[in-house]
Design a protein around this motif. Structure first.
Motif, PDB file in Angstrom:
ATOM      1  N   ARG A  10      32.606  50.224  47.631  1.00 39.70           N
ATOM      2  CA  ARG A  10      32.629  48.882  47.417  1.00 39.70           C
ATOM      3  C   ARG A  10      33.917  48.480  46.791  1.00 39.70           C
ATOM      4  O   ARG A  10      34.153  49.122  45.392  1.00 39.70           O
ATOM      5  CB  ARG A  10      31.374  48.427  46.704  1.00 39.70           C
ATOM      6  CG  ARG A  10      30.215  48.712  47.615  1.00 39.70           C
ATOM      7  CD  ARG A  10      28.903  47.788  46.882  1.00 39.70           C
ATOM      8  NE  ARG A  10      27.833  48.156  47.532  1.00 39.70           N
ATOM      9  CZ  ARG A  10      27.345  47.146  48.555  1.00 39.70           C
ATOM     10  NH1 ARG A  10      28.172  46.022  48.606  1.00 39.70           N
ATOM     11  NH2 ARG A  10      26.329  47.217  49.114  1.00 39.70           N
ATOM     12  N   ALA A  11      34.621  47.433  47.126  1.00 38.65           N
ATOM     13  CA  ALA A  11      35.734  46.959  46.290  1.00 38.65           C
ATOM     14  C   ALA A  11      35.406  45.644  45.788  1.00 38.65           C
ATOM     15  O   ALA A  11      34.824  44.796  46.095  1.00 38.65           O
ATOM     16  CB  ALA A  11      36.942  46.618  47.452  1.00 38.65           C
ATOM     17  N   GLU A  12      35.766  45.876  44.333  1.00 40.80           N
ATOM     18  CA  GLU A  12      35.475  44.325  43.684  1.00 40.80           C
ATOM     19  C   GLU A  12      36.360  43.291  44.077  1.00 40.80           C
ATOM     20  O   GLU A  12      37.785  43.097  43.966  1.00 40.80           O
ATOM     21  CB  GLU A  12      35.841  44.632  42.261  1.00 40.80           C
ATOM     22  CG  GLU A  12      35.139  43.754  41.247  1.00 40.80           C
ATOM     23  CD  GLU A  12      33.566  43.818  41.118  1.00 40.80           C
ATOM     24  OE1 GLU A  12      33.060  42.893  40.722  1.00 40.80           O
ATOM     25  OE2 GLU A  12      32.957  44.934  41.606  1.00 40.80           O
ATOM     26  N   ARG A  13      35.713  41.971  44.538  1.00 44.12           N
ATOM     27  CA  ARG A  13      36.495  40.901  44.843  1.00 44.12           C
ATOM     28  C   ARG A  13      35.825  39.520  44.465  1.00 44.12           C
ATOM     29  O   ARG A  13      34.688  39.575  43.858  1.00 44.12           O
ATOM     30  CB  ARG A  13      36.572  40.842  46.259  1.00 44.12           C
ATOM     31  CG  ARG A  13      37.087  41.960  47.087  1.00 44.12           C
ATOM     32  CD  ARG A  13      38.517  41.941  46.923  1.00 44.12           C
ATOM     33  NE  ARG A  13      39.392  42.955  47.752  1.00 44.12           N
ATOM     34  CZ  ARG A  13      39.730  44.124  47.265  1.00 44.12           C
ATOM     35  NH1 ARG A  13      39.210  44.391  45.721  1.00 44.12           N
ATOM     36  NH2 ARG A  13      40.371  45.048  47.839  1.00 44.12           N
ATOM     37  N   VAL A  14      36.551  38.515  44.417  1.00 39.97           N
ATOM     38  CA  VAL A  14      35.895  37.182  44.095  1.00 39.97           C
ATOM     39  C   VAL A  14      35.523  36.399  45.367  1.00 39.97           C
ATOM     40  O   VAL A  14      36.318  36.168  46.276  1.00 39.97           O
ATOM     41  CB  VAL A  14      36.981  36.283  43.221  1.00 39.97           C
ATOM     42  CG1 VAL A  14      36.294  35.073  42.851  1.00 39.97           C
ATOM     43  CG2 VAL A  14      37.574  36.915  42.211  1.00 39.97           C
ATOM     44  N   GLY A  15      34.324  36.379  45.285  1.00 37.93           N
ATOM     45  CA  GLY A  15      33.780  35.675  46.645  1.00 37.93           C
ATOM     46  C   GLY A  15      33.437  33.927  46.773  1.00 37.93           C
ATOM     47  O   GLY A  15      34.066  33.337  45.819  1.00 37.93           O
ATOM     48  N   THR A  22      41.093  51.939  42.462  1.00 35.65           N
ATOM     49  CA  THR A  22      41.134  51.234  41.236  1.00 35.65           C
ATOM     50  C   THR A  22      40.103  50.297  41.011  1.00 35.65           C
ATOM     51  O   THR A  22      39.683  49.685  41.929  1.00 35.65           O
ATOM     52  CB  THR A  22      42.541  50.401  41.093  1.00 35.65           C
ATOM     53  OG1 THR A  22      42.647  49.674  42.321  1.00 35.65           O
ATOM     54  CG2 THR A  22      43.785  51.633  41.345  1.00 35.65           C
ATOM     55  N   ARG A  23      39.783  50.090  39.831  1.00 39.23           N
ATOM     56  CA  ARG A  23      38.833  49.034  39.394  1.00 39.23           C
ATOM     57  C   ARG A  23      39.446  47.817  38.818  1.00 39.23           C
ATOM     58  O   ARG A  23      39.885  48.075  37.529  1.00 39.23           O
ATOM     59  CB  ARG A  23      37.737  49.469  38.571  1.00 39.23           C
ATOM     60  CG  ARG A  23      36.895  50.523  39.471  1.00 39.23           C
ATOM     61  CD  ARG A  23      35.668  51.098  38.666  1.00 39.23           C
ATOM     62  NE  ARG A  23      34.880  51.925  38.941  1.00 39.23           N
ATOM     63  CZ  ARG A  23      33.550  51.733  40.059  1.00 39.23           C
ATOM     64  NH1 ARG A  23      33.474  50.313  39.847  1.00 39.23           N
ATOM     65  NH2 ARG A  23      33.082  52.657  40.485  1.00 39.23           N
ATOM     66  N   SER A  24      39.483  46.752  39.341  1.00 41.25           N
ATOM     67  CA  SER A  24      40.080  45.359  38.639  1.00 41.25           C
ATOM     68  C   SER A  24      39.266  45.039  37.700  1.00 41.25           C
ATOM     69  O   SER A  24      37.955  45.001  37.889  1.00 41.25           O
ATOM     70  CB  SER A  24      40.458  44.275  39.852  1.00 41.25           C
ATOM     71  OG  SER A  24      41.342  45.058  40.816  1.00 41.25           O
ATOM     72  N   PRO A  25      39.513  44.404  36.685  1.00 41.84           N
ATOM     73  CA  PRO A  25      38.733  43.844  35.528  1.00 41.84           C
ATOM     74  C   PRO A  25      38.123  42.537  36.086  1.00 41.84           C
ATOM     75  O   PRO A  25      38.727  42.010  37.005  1.00 41.84           O
ATOM     76  CB  PRO A  25      39.908  43.486  34.516  1.00 41.84           C
ATOM     77  CG  PRO A  25      41.158  43.298  35.085  1.00 41.84           C
ATOM     78  CD  PRO A  25      41.244  44.157  36.435  1.00 41.84           C
ATOM     79  N   GLN A  26      36.968  42.357  35.816  1.00 48.60           N
ATOM     80  CA  GLN A  26      36.189  41.208  36.149  1.00 48.60           C
ATOM     81  C   GLN A  26      36.725  39.920  35.856  1.00 48.60           C
ATOM     82  O   GLN A  26      37.191  39.739  34.444  1.00 48.60           O
ATOM     83  CB  GLN A  26      34.800  41.142  35.754  1.00 48.60           C
ATOM     84  CG  GLN A  26      33.828  40.089  36.115  1.00 48.60           C
ATOM     85  CD  GLN A  26      32.955  40.558  37.393  1.00 48.60           C
ATOM     86  OE1 GLN A  26      32.868  41.706  37.347  1.00 48.60           O
ATOM     87  NE2 GLN A  26      32.485  39.618  38.018  1.00 48.60           N
ATOM     88  N   ALA A  27      37.144  39.010  36.589  1.00 44.97           N
ATOM     89  CA  ALA A  27      37.963  37.792  36.191  1.00 44.97           C
ATOM     90  C   ALA A  27      36.847  36.984  35.720  1.00 44.97           C
ATOM     91  O   ALA A  27      35.748  37.056  36.002  1.00 44.97           O
ATOM     92  CB  ALA A  27      38.502  37.231  37.649  1.00 44.97           C
ATOM     93  N   PRO A  38      39.866  40.168  41.530  1.00 47.93           N
ATOM     94  CA  PRO A  38      40.078  39.406  40.453  1.00 47.93           C
ATOM     95  C   PRO A  38      41.496  39.262  39.862  1.00 47.93           C
ATOM     96  O   PRO A  38      41.736  38.075  39.342  1.00 47.93           O
ATOM     97  CB  PRO A  38      39.128  39.896  39.372  1.00 47.93           C
ATOM     98  CG  PRO A  38      37.871  40.808  40.348  1.00 47.93           C
ATOM     99  CD  PRO A  38      38.846  41.455  41.403  1.00 47.93           C
ATOM    100  N   GLY A  39      41.980  40.368  39.848  1.00 47.09           N
ATOM    101  CA  GLY A  39      43.373  40.221  39.140  1.00 47.09           C
ATOM    102  C   GLY A  39      44.347  39.326  39.648  1.00 47.09           C
ATOM    103  O   GLY A  39      45.186  38.492  39.102  1.00 47.09           O
ATOM    104  N   PHE A  40      44.476  39.309  41.183  1.00 46.55           N
ATOM    105  CA  PHE A  40      45.381  38.508  41.970  1.00 46.55           C
ATOM    106  C   PHE A  40      44.866  36.883  42.082  1.00 46.55           C
ATOM    107  O   PHE A  40      45.446  35.984  41.635  1.00 46.55           O
ATOM    108  CB  PHE A  40      45.313  38.877  43.425  1.00 46.55           C
ATOM    109  CG  PHE A  40      45.906  40.196  43.521  1.00 46.55           C
ATOM    110  CD1 PHE A  40      47.345  40.336  42.937  1.00 46.55           C
ATOM    111  CD2 PHE A  40      45.585  40.962  44.213  1.00 46.55           C
ATOM    112  CE1 PHE A  40      48.385  41.597  42.989  1.00 46.55           C
ATOM    113  CE2 PHE A  40      46.300  42.564  44.394  1.00 46.55           C
ATOM    114  CZ  PHE A  40      47.533  42.516  43.763  1.00 46.55           C
ATOM    115  N   VAL A  41      43.382  36.926  41.617  1.00 51.03           N
ATOM    116  CA  VAL A  41      42.683  35.415  41.667  1.00 51.03           C
ATOM    117  C   VAL A  41      43.244  34.730  40.445  1.00 51.03           C
ATOM    118  O   VAL A  41      43.564  33.423  40.599  1.00 51.03           O
ATOM    119  CB  VAL A  41      41.324  35.514  41.767  1.00 51.03           C
ATOM    120  CG1 VAL A  41      40.592  34.208  41.709  1.00 51.03           C
ATOM    121  CG2 VAL A  41      40.949  35.724  43.291  1.00 51.03           C
TER     122      VAL A  41
END
Length: 247
Positions: A76-81, A11-16, A148-151
């Motif tokens: 690559r998994a999209e994350r907030v760093g 899945t690709r989470s939307p960019q937060a 991003p969705g959880f953040v």
């Protein structure tokens, strides 16, 4: 009962939206430069040595991934760093190339390759993140980077959490080492968001608010005990103290 684990491969989470990051109460940005320099030195030395020493294992896993199913070795998994920056976190690929669906999986999920199921069980799919540690995008110990969705659900808390570099391991990895067996298989996502995520956020905020190099060493030792020796460790939700978990 089936084991359920979080899975972000397909899945690709939307960019937060950018997270406004501020230092924890009483902590000035750039405070304790000696501690920060010590932590960064440990990250560089350990990650560089680990990449060299584990290079045969990296090659073996890469070969297994390629032989097991067509597709790339990594994803690559999209994350907030760190400080809200985008982090495209590197992992070994665990799923078939055309896999798609929910961001949660059960044990034996058809989307997993045979090698992928083993990687998920042993956590070896996370090894490529040593590269992020070497580059300074992550640390050996720190809050686990979230999507991003959880953040976005806990922006005020993550404004504090993201003042610390995300880590390969940390409080949440120890406290929820068997997360898959905790989640409700009938509503894994709902259970995670309602019950587990708030606990993880609290632990990550506790870590970010009380930075300590000696504590990082204790977390690394506890991670070795948990993943390699199979000796689970409990994390005190108030103090962060680490103690052997009763089976």
């Amino acid at each position: 009962m089936r084991s359920v684990t979080r899975e972000e491969d397909t899945t690709r989470s939307p960019q937060a939206a950018p997270v406004a990051v501020k230092p924890p109460s009483g902590q000035r940005r750039g405070a304790d430069p000696i501690r920060a320099a010590t932590k960064r030195s440990i990250d560089v030395i350990v990650s560089a040595l680990a990449i060299v020493v584990l290079s045969p294992l990296f090659l073996a896993i890469a070969l297994l991934v390629l032989l097991d199913s067509p597709g790339p070795v990594f994803y690559r998994a999209e994350r907030v760093g760190f400080r809200g920056r985008r982090l495209r976190m590197l992992k070994f690929r665990k799923m078939h190339r055309a896999a798609h669906g929910a961001d949660l999986t059960v044990a034996g999920d058809a989307r997993f390759t045979r090698t992928g199921a083993w990687l998920a069980r042993t956590k070896l799919d996370e090894l490529p993140q040593l590269w992020h540690v070497l580059r300074g995008e992550m640390s050996l110990v720190g809050p686990r980077p979230e999507s991003p969705g959880f953040v976005a659900r806990f922006e005020a808390d993550y404004a504090v959490i993201l003042t610390a570099r995300p880590g390969l391991t940390g409080y949440t990895q120890l406290a929820f080492a068997r997360e898959g067996w905790i989640l409700d298989p009938e509503d894994a996502h709902g259970h995670y968001v309602k019950d587990l995520l708030p606990q993880k956020v609290a632990l990550d905020r506790l870590y970010a608010s009380r930075l300590d190099t000696r504590r990082d060493v204790r977390i690394l030792v506890a991670t070795f005990q948990t993943l390699v020796l199979g000796q689970p460790v409990a994390v005190d939700r108030t103090t962060g103290a680490l103690t052997p978990r009763r089976r």
